[in-house]
Design an enzyme around this catalytic site. Structure first.
Site, PDB file in Angstrom:
ATOM      1  N   ARG A  56     -15.928 -45.732 -25.387  1.00  0.00           N
ATOM      2  CA  ARG A  56     -16.729 -44.882 -24.501  1.00  0.00           C
ATOM      3  C   ARG A  56     -15.793 -43.850 -23.896  1.00  0.00           C
ATOM      4  NH1 ARG A  56     -13.610 -45.421 -20.754  1.00  0.00           N
ATOM      5  NH2 ARG A  56     -15.071 -44.206 -19.527  1.00  0.00           N
ATOM      6  N   GLY A  57     -16.403 -42.890 -23.166  1.00  0.00           N
ATOM      7  CA  GLY A  57     -15.621 -41.758 -22.660  1.00  0.00           C
ATOM      8  C   GLY A  57     -15.766 -40.623 -23.668  1.00  0.00           C
ATOM      9  N   ALA A  58     -16.133 -39.436 -23.153  1.00  0.00           N
ATOM     10  CA  ALA A  58     -16.533 -38.343 -24.051  1.00  0.00           C
ATOM     11  C   ALA A  58     -15.506 -38.021 -25.152  1.00  0.00           C
ATOM     12  CB  ALA A  58     -16.852 -37.111 -23.208  1.00  0.00           C
ATOM     13  N   ARG A  99     -25.007 -41.372 -28.808  1.00  0.00           N
ATOM     14  CA  ARG A  99     -25.114 -41.156 -27.357  1.00  0.00           C
ATOM     15  C   ARG A  99     -25.365 -39.655 -27.152  1.00  0.00           C
ATOM     16  NH1 ARG A  99     -20.932 -43.989 -23.503  1.00  0.00           N
ATOM     17  NH2 ARG A  99     -22.694 -43.828 -22.072  1.00  0.00           N
ATOM     18  N   GLN A 202     -16.777 -49.160 -15.033  1.00  0.00           N
ATOM     19  CA  GLN A 202     -15.598 -48.512 -15.646  1.00  0.00           C
ATOM     20  C   GLN A 202     -14.483 -48.318 -14.609  1.00  0.00           C
ATOM     21  OE1 GLN A 202     -18.773 -47.552 -16.046  1.00  0.00           O
ATOM     22  NE2 GLN A 202     -19.155 -46.632 -18.020  1.00  0.00           N
ATOM     23  N   ASP A 243     -18.602 -35.178 -19.260  1.00  0.00           N
ATOM     24  CA  ASP A 243     -19.164 -35.402 -20.602  1.00  0.00           C
ATOM     25  C   ASP A 243     -19.700 -34.124 -21.219  1.00  0.00           C
ATOM     26  OD1 ASP A 243     -19.333 -38.086 -19.091  1.00  0.00           O
ATOM     27  OD2 ASP A 243     -19.474 -38.561 -21.231  1.00  0.00           O
ATOM     28  N   ASN A 253     -21.507 -35.749 -15.640  1.00  0.00           N
ATOM     29  CA  ASN A 253     -20.519 -36.838 -15.657  1.00  0.00           C
ATOM     30  C   ASN A 253     -21.218 -38.130 -15.246  1.00  0.00           C
ATOM     31  OD1 ASN A 253     -17.809 -37.717 -16.149  1.00  0.00           O
ATOM     32  ND2 ASN A 253     -17.545 -37.984 -13.951  1.00  0.00           N
ATOM     33  N   LYS A 254     -20.474 -39.197 -15.247  1.00  0.00           N
ATOM     34  CA  LYS A 254     -21.021 -40.522 -14.955  1.00  0.00           C
ATOM     35  C   LYS A 254     -21.882 -40.528 -13.689  1.00  0.00           C
ATOM     36  CE  LYS A 254     -20.850 -43.524 -16.864  1.00  0.00           C
ATOM     37  NZ  LYS A 254     -21.981 -43.869 -17.756  1.00  0.00           N
TER      38      LYS A 254
END
Ligand code: MRU
Length: 351
Positions: A56-58, A99, A202, A243, A253-254
């Site tokens: 995960r993570g862009a 995603r 996270q 992201d 973003n998150k």
């Protein structure tokens, strides 16, 4: 602390690596309790790993997808040498849909597709070289952003970060955590507050772990403590990754980044967004057009597979939010810094 010999253990692990003809992913779902690497030899399995948060993570998602295109091409070539380009399309579509919010996924696939036409014969060597290049350029970009962002931070600052924009979320070193690593090494950061980042934690599981391994002082706090942390501590910056960044500087973003940014505005804390240019999507005019991933509601109603909410409750679970450009002080990319972002300034750097 200013120690040129300081070691950065984050450089010793890799969330994504190409290993003996396969893609190896560090399973991030169980970190930091279990360190487990999983091997992949099919693009569809990588798409499932992206969807299920193994990786995960862009930027890390984009790099994993680039290697997955190599795997897809290998299979397609083995099945039908003349028509591998057509055969690969279904796998690429599944990968791209894994995603929706992180544009790096689409960007990396597009970079891989750009070389399709020039390939003669077996596509694997050329595509692998391209994927490795995407991976290496991401690491280099992170170091450059680390350098640029750290220059904005004055000595002995305390900062807040949200989610994980570290080595685990990228090719290595990290975006927001890359700035924090460099600034700590320079003596500009003395302490970091990491918000836990429900529902996947996270911040609690990954960011705290990465910082702890680098011996960077970190306090873990629950997401809803951030306004209070800003009120009761001298905080210089909120530093986050992204992201997708729209052409007007709005930042996806998150989930929780937006409320942290609102709190930052109220408390006079500056907001730094750190992201490679592959996260900038100049085709999207503003944040309202960025697709926001909605994940399964059991992530909200359950904890460790045990129901905690009433059975018939209707939860919603947006995984990302949009922080409007007017709440962002700087966007740091490897191409340069945009101060008080707007469409004109974004165009000047990314147009
Ligand atoms: O759902 P995740 O863990 O993939 O979300 C990750 C984030 O929101 C990160 O902050 C973002 O991708 C930047 S990572 C360098």
């Amino acid at each position: 602390m200013n120690d040129d010999n300081l070691e950065f253990p984050a450089e010793t692990f890799s969330a994504v690596k190409w290993n003996a003809g396969m893609l190896t992913l560090l399973d991030q779902r169980k970190l930091p309790r279990e360190i487990n690497y999983l091997d992949y030899d099919s693009a569809l399995a990588v798409a499932a790993a992206i969807k299920d948060m193994v990786v995960r993570g862009a930027p890390a998602i984009g790099i994993a997808a680039a290697y997955a295109v190599v795997l897809a091409a290998r299979t397609a070539w083995q099945e039908a040498e003349e028509s591998w380009r057509e055969k690969i399309e279904a796998d690429i579509e599944t990968l791209a849909a894994a995603r929706p919010t992180a544009v790096n996924l689409h960007w990396a696939i597009a970079e891989m597709k750009k070389v399709f036409d020039s390939i003669e014969g077996d596509p694997e060597p050329v595509l692998l070289e391209t994927a490795i290049c995407i991976h290496e350029e991401d690491i280099a970009a992170n170091h450059e952003m680390g350098r640029l962002g750290a220059e904005l931070i004055v000595a002995n600052s305390q900062v807040i970060t949200h989610c994980n924009a570290g080595a685990l979320a990228t090719g290595g070193y990290g975006t927001a955590l890359g700035v924090i690593r460099t600034a700590f090494k320079n003596g500009s950061i003395k302490n970091v507050f990491s918000s836990e980042t429900r529902p996947w934690f996270q911040g609690a599981r990954l960011t705290s772990w990465e910082l702890q391994q680098d011996q960077i002082p970190v306090n873990l706090v629950i997401d809803s403590a951030i306004a209070s942390v800003m009120e009761n501590n001298k905080i210089a910056w909120l530093i986050v990754g992204s992201d997708r960044i729209a052409a007007n500087g709005d930042v996806a973003n998150k989930i929780g980044t937006y409320s942290h940014a609102v709190s930052a505005y109220y408390h006079g804390v500056k907001v730094m967004v750190v992201a490679p240019s592959s996260t900038v999507d100049m085709d999207i005019e503003s944040g309202v057009d960025i697709p926001i991933e909605n994940r399964g509601t059991e992530e909200v109603t359950d904890f460790k597979s045990t129901r905690i909410a009433p059975n018939d409750i209707e939860a919603i679970n947006p995984a990302f939010d949009i922080t409007p450009a007017k709440l962002v002080d700087v966007i740091v990319t490897e191409k340069g810094i945009v101060h008080n972002p707007d469409t004109e300034k974004m165009l000047a750097l990314f147009g």
